[in-house]
Design a protein around this motif. Sequence first.
Motif, PDB file in Angstrom:
ATOM      1  N   GLN A 141       0.823  -1.207   0.000  1.00 30.48           N
ATOM      2  CA  GLN A 141       0.000   0.000   0.000  1.00 30.48           C
ATOM      3  C   GLN A 141       0.861   1.263   0.000  1.00 30.48           C
ATOM      4  N   ARG A 142       1.932   1.245   0.776  1.00 33.48           N
ATOM      5  CA  ARG A 142       2.828   2.403   0.825  1.00 33.48           C
ATOM      6  C   ARG A 142       3.477   2.632  -0.539  1.00 33.48           C
ATOM      7  N   ASP A 200       3.802   5.649  -5.614  1.00 37.91           N
ATOM      8  CA  ASP A 200       3.758   5.692  -7.077  1.00 37.91           C
ATOM      9  C   ASP A 200       2.650   6.610  -7.581  1.00 37.91           C
ATOM     10  N   ALA A 201       1.494   6.565  -6.933  1.00 31.40           N
ATOM     11  CA  ALA A 201       0.380   7.428  -7.346  1.00 31.40           C
ATOM     12  C   ALA A 201       0.734   8.894  -7.134  1.00 31.40           C
ATOM     13  N   MET A 202       1.383   9.189  -6.002  1.00 29.22           N
ATOM     14  CA  MET A 202       1.775  10.580  -5.752  1.00 29.22           C
ATOM     15  C   MET A 202       2.820  11.037  -6.769  1.00 29.22           C
ATOM     16  N   LEU A 203       3.735  10.144  -7.140  1.00 32.37           N
ATOM     17  CA  LEU A 203       4.742  10.485  -8.146  1.00 32.37           C
ATOM     18  C   LEU A 203       4.080  10.782  -9.488  1.00 32.37           C
ATOM     19  N   LEU A 204       3.130   9.940  -9.885  1.00 30.02           N
ATOM     20  CA  LEU A 204       2.423  10.183 -11.154  1.00 30.02           C
ATOM     21  C   LEU A 204       1.650  11.497 -11.106  1.00 30.02           C
ATOM     22  N   ASN A 205       1.021  11.790  -9.990  1.00 25.71           N
ATOM     23  CA  ASN A 205       0.285  13.063  -9.869  1.00 25.71           C
ATOM     24  C   ASN A 205       1.228  14.256  -9.976  1.00 25.71           C
ATOM     25  N   ARG A 206       2.392  14.149  -9.339  1.00 29.25           N
ATOM     26  CA  ARG A 206       3.364  15.247  -9.446  1.00 29.25           C
ATOM     27  C   ARG A 206       3.829  15.417 -10.888  1.00 29.25           C
ATOM     28  N   MET A 207       4.060  14.284 -11.562  1.00 32.16           N
ATOM     29  CA  MET A 207       4.504  14.369 -12.963  1.00 32.16           C
ATOM     30  C   MET A 207       3.409  14.959 -13.838  1.00 32.16           C
ATOM     31  N   LEU A 208       2.152  14.573 -13.592  1.00 32.73           N
ATOM     32  CA  LEU A 208       1.037  15.134 -14.364  1.00 32.73           C
ATOM     33  C   LEU A 208       0.920  16.636 -14.141  1.00 32.73           C
ATOM     34  N   ASN A 209       1.060  17.058 -12.914  1.00 34.47           N
ATOM     35  CA  ASN A 209       0.948  18.482 -12.607  1.00 34.47           C
ATOM     36  C   ASN A 209       2.091  19.281 -13.217  1.00 34.47           C
ATOM     37  N   SER A 210       3.259  18.687 -13.331  1.00 36.98           N
ATOM     38  CA  SER A 210       4.389  19.423 -13.893  1.00 36.98           C
ATOM     39  C   SER A 210       4.340  19.479 -15.419  1.00 36.98           C
ATOM     40  N   MET A 211       3.548  18.591 -16.040  1.00 36.88           N
ATOM     41  CA  MET A 211       3.493  18.541 -17.510  1.00 36.88           C
ATOM     42  C   MET A 211       2.182  19.094 -18.044  1.00 36.88           C
ATOM     43  N   GLU A 212       1.690  20.154 -17.468  1.00 34.37           N
ATOM     44  CA  GLU A 212       0.422  20.714 -17.928  1.00 34.37           C
ATOM     45  C   GLU A 212       0.504  21.223 -19.360  1.00 34.37           C
TER      46      GLU A 212
END
Length: 97
Positions: A63-64, A69-81
Amino acid sequence: MSTFISLVHATAPQFSLMAALEITAALGAALALLLLFKPLLLGVARALQLVIKPKLTKEQRLQRRLMRDAMLLNRMLNSMEGSPSHAAELRALAARG
């Protein structure tokens, strides 16, 4: 430096060769005991570490990892707007996981 020299001169008359040999022998014996019981001491240290901070179960570790991984993907999505193709790729990767 003069303080060190005066300290040596003050303690030199009280210090004998026999005392130096006794101190060396005591340190050697302590080191030998430490090396002899090293596996036991390491086991005790690991047991104390597990008492203080227990290991996580497999499910908790999974779970951790998934959350990280989900937080990493969200950060990457936010940085690639500004780049929609990269964002779409990342969303596809996130949908698989």
